[in-house]
Each structure stands twice: as structure tokens, then as C-alpha cells.
Design a protein around this motif. Structure first.
Motif, PDB file in Angstrom:
ATOM      1  N   TYR A 158      13.622  -4.962  -3.112  1.00  0.00           N
ATOM      2  CA  TYR A 158      12.786  -3.810  -3.473  1.00  0.00           C
ATOM      3  C   TYR A 158      12.992  -3.429  -4.940  1.00  0.00           C
ATOM      4  CZ  TYR A 158      11.001   0.974  -3.566  1.00  0.00           C
ATOM      5  OH  TYR A 158      10.324   2.129  -3.891  1.00  0.00           O
ATOM      6  N   SER A 169       3.589  -0.728  -2.308  1.00  0.00           N
ATOM      7  CA  SER A 169       3.416  -1.144  -0.918  1.00  0.00           C
ATOM      8  C   SER A 169       3.873  -2.584  -0.709  1.00  0.00           C
ATOM      9  CB  SER A 169       1.949  -0.990  -0.495  1.00  0.00           C
ATOM     10  OG  SER A 169       1.574   0.378  -0.466  1.00  0.00           O
ATOM     11  N   ILE A 172       7.701  -2.600  -0.682  1.00  0.00           N
ATOM     12  CA  ILE A 172       8.252  -2.111   0.588  1.00  0.00           C
ATOM     13  C   ILE A 172       8.067  -3.150   1.679  1.00  0.00           C
ATOM     14  CG2 ILE A 172       7.996  -0.345   2.381  1.00  0.00           C
ATOM     15  CD1 ILE A 172       7.129   1.580   0.120  1.00  0.00           C
ATOM     16  N   PHE A 173       6.910  -3.788   1.703  1.00  0.00           N
ATOM     17  CA  PHE A 173       6.653  -4.839   2.690  1.00  0.00           C
ATOM     18  C   PHE A 173       7.677  -5.963   2.568  1.00  0.00           C
ATOM     19  CE2 PHE A 173       4.748  -9.021   3.485  1.00  0.00           C
ATOM     20  CZ  PHE A 173       4.434  -8.900   4.836  1.00  0.00           C
ATOM     21  N   VAL A 229       5.406  -0.060   5.691  1.00  0.00           N
ATOM     22  CA  VAL A 229       4.541   0.395   4.588  1.00  0.00           C
ATOM     23  C   VAL A 229       3.678   1.578   5.040  1.00  0.00           C
ATOM     24  CG1 VAL A 229       2.594  -0.228   3.111  1.00  0.00           C
ATOM     25  CG2 VAL A 229       4.493  -1.826   3.413  1.00  0.00           C
ATOM     26  N   ASN A 233       4.201   5.251   3.326  1.00  0.00           N
ATOM     27  CA  ASN A 233       3.079   5.810   2.571  1.00  0.00           C
ATOM     28  C   ASN A 233       2.602   7.129   3.157  1.00  0.00           C
ATOM     29  OD1 ASN A 233       3.078   3.773   0.660  1.00  0.00           O
ATOM     30  ND2 ASN A 233       1.509   2.562   1.678  1.00  0.00           N
TER      31      ASN A 233
END
Length: 247
Positions: A158, A169, A172-173, A229, A233
Motif C-alpha cells: 500500500y 482504490s 487498497i485492492f 475497497v 471508500n
């Protein structure tokens, strides 16, 4: 309340996953590495190796609880629930173990990898005592793979992605997905050193275990990354948490 919307979304997605597993049941041995699968010496070794990370996690947890960061305790609870629910969804894999999402990516992004060793132990302990998944003797080994190695790898990925300006995003994925995969690489190694191939040794056993895990773990990790994600979010967009707070 905005938090209720996030909770309802998480419960809806989780409910759909649980329905799928109940609609197509399979016989499962146990979650993680089951009780009695590791020799006593290795059980002790994994406890000793994991202990410093757990102690540091307690330090980080205390700092977070004492901080003035908005919603810190609520978000800790959310991350713990996320790990518990996702890691309770399992598919049969190597004998004495199984495949499942880990859920550690969300807490890793929000709080850093340290605190996940404590949250993970709480989850693993509850699952061992209440759900007969995993075990007390193998708790140190399961902690090391899922709540130490997984979060550390995910956090490094990350941070590296963010340094190179990769979309949040996507970062994070990748964090959640690679934390999941690294957990199962570690689990495969833990099993391989205890159950080496009688002819080709540890490396052959490792390749065999990784191949079996890959069938279920690759798609599970991708699904976990997408869900992480979505939840993260939702938390950020509803101003329940500030990005990079308390990492």
C-alpha cells in the motif's frame, strides 16, 4: 446515521456470501491450521516468534485508544468485525486447513500492521473457542501467517503504491489481495516444513500446498480486495475516518 449505512452495506454483502456457502455446503475440516496438526515444538516456536509482534500491537492499540482521533474506537471495532466475518467464510483446502478471506487489509490501511496482530489474535481465539475453527495450540502459527505477515506485506504494498501515486482504490485492492496471498504462502510454508515430501523434501511439499491453496485462494483474494475497497471508500466518503490517520 452514516455508519449505519456502511454497516448495512457490509451486512448485505456478507449475507450474500453466507447464503452462497449455505446453499452449496461443503464438508470442512477446520479454519486456518487445525488443532493437533503441528508438533508441540513447532507450536511453541510460532508462539515465541509471534510474541514480539503481539506486544508491539498492544502498544499501538493503546496509542490508538488514547488518541483524540475521531471514531478511532468505532473503526477498531469495525475492522475487528470485518476480520471475524470474512475469515469465518471458508472453503476446504489442504487437509487440516482451509481457504478463506482474511479481512486484514481494511485494518492495515486504516491503522497500520501493528494493531492487526492483536485484533487477529482476538478473532482467532474466539473462532477456536466458539466455532471450533483453528486451535489453541496452533494459535501462534495462525497469528503469524494471517495477522503478522499478511498485514506487513499488505502495508508495504500500500505504501509503495501511494508513493508512486497509484490510485487509492487500486492501492487498497492490492494491499488486501496481496495480504491474503502472503498469508497462504506462509501457511503453505508452515505445513511444508512439518510435512515435507518424503522424496523431494520441503520445497516439493511447499509447491504442492501452494498449488492446492491457489485453486480457491486466488479468486477469494480478488473478491476480498474488491470488498475492502468498497468498505474503505464508504468510510472515507462519509467522513468517518481521515486517510493515513493513526497508521
Amino acid at each position: 446515521m452514516q455508519f449505519k449505512k456502511i454497516l448495512k452495506t457490509l451486512l448485505a454483502i456478507t449475507g450474500a456470501m453466507i447464503f452462497f456457502l449455505l446453499a452449496f455446503p461443503t464438508r470442512v475440516q477446520a479454519m486456518h491450521i487445525m488443532e493437533g496438526m503441528l508438533p508441540p515444538s513447532w507450536c511453541i516456536n510460532w508462539y515465541v516468534i509471534s510474541a514480539p509482534f503481539f506486544i508491539y500491537g498492544l502498544y499501538r492499540l493503546q496509542k490508538i485508544i488514547q488518541s483524540s482521533q475521531k471514531n478511532a474506537k468505532v473503526m477498531l471495532a469495525l475492522c475487528g468485525a470485518f476480520v471475524f466475518v470474512l475469515s469465518s467464510l471458508k472453503l476446504p483446502s489442504v487437509t487440516g486447513s482451509c481457504s478463506h478471506p482474511t479481512g486484514v487489509g481494511l485494518g492495515t490501511v486504516m491503522f497500520g500492521p501493528g494493531v492487526m496482530s492483536v485484533i487477529g489474535v482476538i478473532v482467532l481465539l474466539f473462532q477456536a473457542l466458539l466455532l471450533a475453527h483453528g486451535g489453541l495450540t496452533t494459535l501462534g502459527a495462525n497469528e503469524f501467517s494471517m495477522t503478522i505477515i499478511g498485514p506487513i506485506v499488505g502495508f508495504l504494498v500500500y505504501k509503495l503504491c501511494r508513493r508512486f501515486k497509484v490510485n487509492r482504490s487500486v492501492s487498497i485492492f492490492l494491499c488486501a489481495m496481496l495480504a491474503d496471498w502472503s498469508t497462504y504462502i506462509t501457511t503453505a510454508f508452515q505445513l511444508a516444513i512439518v510435512f515435507p515430501d518424503p522424496h523431494a523434501g520441503v520445497m516439493a511439499a511447499l509447491i504442492k500446498f501452494l498449488g492446492i491453496f491457489a485453486i480457491t485462494q486466488i479468486p477469494l483474494a480478488i473478491a476480498e480486495g474488491l470488498l475492502t475497497v468498497i468498505v474503505y471508500n464508504l468510510v472515507i466518503s462519509n467522513d468517518l475516518w481521515k486517510e493515513t490517520a493513526l497508521q
